[in-house]
Design a protein around this motif. Structure first.
Motif, short mmCIF file in Angstrom:
data_model
loop_
_atom_site.label_atom_id
_atom_site.label_comp_id
_atom_site.label_asym_id
_atom_site.label_seq_id
_atom_site.Cartn_x
_atom_site.Cartn_y
_atom_site.Cartn_z
N ASP A 271 -35.88 77.80 100.62
CA ASP A 271 -34.54 78.22 101.03
C ASP A 271 -34.11 79.56 100.47
O ASP A 271 -33.31 80.26 101.08
N ALA A 272 -34.61 79.91 99.30
CA ALA A 272 -34.22 81.18 98.69
C ALA A 272 -35.17 81.51 97.55
O ALA A 272 -35.89 80.63 97.05
N VAL A 273 -35.16 82.77 97.15
CA VAL A 273 -35.95 83.21 96.01
C VAL A 273 -34.99 83.87 95.02
O VAL A 273 -34.13 84.66 95.41
N HIS B 22 -36.31 86.79 106.40
CA HIS B 22 -36.23 85.36 106.74
C HIS B 22 -35.51 84.51 105.70
O HIS B 22 -34.98 83.46 106.03
N LEU B 23 -35.57 84.92 104.45
CA LEU B 23 -34.89 84.09 103.44
C LEU B 23 -34.22 84.99 102.42
O LEU B 23 -34.67 86.11 102.18
N PRO B 24 -33.11 84.52 101.83
CA PRO B 24 -32.39 85.37 100.89
C PRO B 24 -33.12 85.51 99.55
O PRO B 24 -33.77 84.56 99.09
N ILE B 25 -33.03 86.69 98.97
CA ILE B 25 -33.65 86.97 97.68
C ILE B 25 -32.56 87.51 96.76
O ILE B 25 -31.95 88.53 97.07
N ILE C 187 -40.75 104.75 111.15
CA ILE C 187 -40.14 104.43 109.86
C ILE C 187 -38.66 104.21 110.14
O ILE C 187 -38.06 104.95 110.92
N ALA C 188 -38.09 103.16 109.56
CA ALA C 188 -36.67 102.92 109.80
C ALA C 188 -35.93 102.72 108.50
O ALA C 188 -36.48 102.22 107.52
N GLU C 189 -34.69 103.17 108.50
CA GLU C 189 -33.82 102.95 107.33
C GLU C 189 -32.99 101.71 107.60
O GLU C 189 -32.32 101.60 108.63
N ILE C 190 -33.06 100.76 106.69
CA ILE C 190 -32.41 99.47 106.85
C ILE C 190 -31.37 99.28 105.75
O ILE C 190 -31.65 99.57 104.58
N ALA C 191 -30.20 98.81 106.12
CA ALA C 191 -29.17 98.54 105.10
C ALA C 191 -29.56 97.33 104.28
O ALA C 191 -30.17 96.39 104.80
N PHE C 192 -29.22 97.35 102.99
CA PHE C 192 -29.46 96.17 102.16
C PHE C 192 -28.77 94.97 102.82
O PHE C 192 -27.65 95.09 103.30
N PRO C 193 -29.40 93.81 102.81
CA PRO C 193 -28.76 92.64 103.41
C PRO C 193 -27.62 92.14 102.51
O PRO C 193 -27.62 92.38 101.30
N LYS C 194 -26.68 91.48 103.14
CA LYS C 194 -25.58 90.88 102.34
C LYS C 194 -25.81 89.37 102.35
O LYS C 194 -25.45 88.68 103.28
N TRP C 195 -26.48 88.88 101.32
CA TRP C 195 -26.72 87.44 101.23
C TRP C 195 -25.61 86.82 100.42
O TRP C 195 -25.42 87.16 99.25
#
Lengths: 246, 246
Positions: free
Chosen positions: B129-131, B155-158, B86-94
């Motif tokens: 390209d995005a959602v 893979h794609l920004p949301i 299990i890994a903790e991942i930072a929110f992406p900065k899109w």
């Protein structure tokens, strides 16, 4: 109408067993008004109706109605909100037609009940004639499958068969077998024009179709994916194929 | 590498809170090797890694690795089999691009996490390209959404936005808005040729798109269904639209 007030009522206990596959020999349970109305509209054999008191008037002219308290109804359900009605339905008697002509969906070892139900619903929407499912495919009378099917099992016949034998019978009747795969030796579905009679084969979520199926099929097809995802959900893929071929 | 042996370890307790939406302010949890490898491949910001001892050697060269017993790992998971990691991942900065050109998927109040995840996965596969998702659409960092997305959020920004404002911005940039509906004043999708830049709008499972969305859209589209099912699963419908328009 009979009123059942005790959890230890023998009919309730017997009925509750139908939630487990091994006890579903002749009948199964559906829950909620939507499915119940579909069952009525499709003239399914409704054996018993369990309903809460406030909704009993809706079914009072029907035979074999049992009025139960909300908590007893929940006991017959896998969901937290059975929407006031649960009915026991006899297994349908679908006669296998000898002349196999038309459009068919074949599921080879699809495991997830939600995927199985969704694909049957999609085949129904696309106007397919029947669905053949392999012995290892998820049970269609599972509550999750029933929820995803949304009553489509009342609209088209679903046969549990040995699918490798069935596709041979279909081929003998002139039905083209289009099996779907991610393998490289397959053609992009957009280049295919499906004939009038064909069967679309969808495989297991992880493994895809079997080697035997791939060898027996007339056409191997895949969905070209320009993006980064490695694969599609099997029910989504089935939807893309089914609606592209009609 | 640090070994954690107690369930009352404060880091474990803090991490477990990330299973609940209200505690997910800056990061979220992923489970299983498939998603972990996707996170690595996509250069996601992996903050902490919790792994069982037998698998620790696979990640020993990485920072912030915590070795935990199987039962402690299960405590960080909603599934019964977190597959050892299990890994903790930072929110992406899109970063929102100013020039809105391309293909977009817009989800207006889609409730079911599985449907949301499956549609994002499908948009990824189709090379979108995005959602854009509305405020009332299911959380994408929910474990069910993450499972259905299969790593597509890498893979794609949301973007979670006010979708009615967003479609106006898209229209101002020349992006055609194709909103999907079962309503009669819509055209069959098979008659539509999507332009280079377009956004496909999918609505709520029960209600469909909002009246405001229907009025603002450039095109209203439906899937013609020759069969008996009243509707398609929203994720299946999205797949049919998305792949038909590319």
């Amino acid at each position: 109408m009979t009123i059942i007030t005790s959890k230890s009522n023998s009919l309730l206990k017997k009925t509750k067993k139908l939630l487990r596959k091994k006890y579903r020999k002749h009948s199964y349970l559906i829950e909620g008004w939507h499915l119940f109305e579909e069952a009525q509209r499709s003239h399914a054999a409704i054996l018993r109706i369990f309903v809460t008191e406030d909704l009993a008037s809706k079914v009072k002219q029907l035979p074999n109605v049992f009025i139960v308290k909300e908590e007893l109804l929940k006991d017959l359900s896998e969901s937290k909100t059975p929407q006031g009605i649960i009915a026991e339905i006899a297994f349908p008697k679908w006669e296998m037609e000898l002349a196999l002509k038309g459009r068919f969906l074949v599921l080879e070892d699809v495991q997830d009940p939600g995927n199985v139900g969704t694909m049957i619903r999609t085949a129904d929407a696309a106007g397919f004639d029947a669905v053949f499912i392999s012995e290892k495919t998820a049970d269609i009378y599972n509550q999750k499958t029933l929820r995803s099917m949304q009553g489509s099992h009342f609209h088209l016949p679903i046969y549990r068969v040995s699918v490798l034998n069935t596709i041979k019978d279909l081929q003998d009747s002139g039905v083209q077998i289009i099996a779907t795969t991610l393998a490289k030796n397959s053609v992009n579905y957009k280049t295919i024009t499906a004939p009038e009679s064909f069967a679309l084969v969808m495989g297991n979520e992880g493994q895809g179709i079997s080697l035997e199926m791939a060898q027996a099929a007339d056409v191997l097809a895949h969905i070209g994916m320009p993006g980064k995802a490695e694969s599609l959900n099997v029910a989504v893929a089935a939807g893309i194929f089914l609606f592209s071929f009609i």
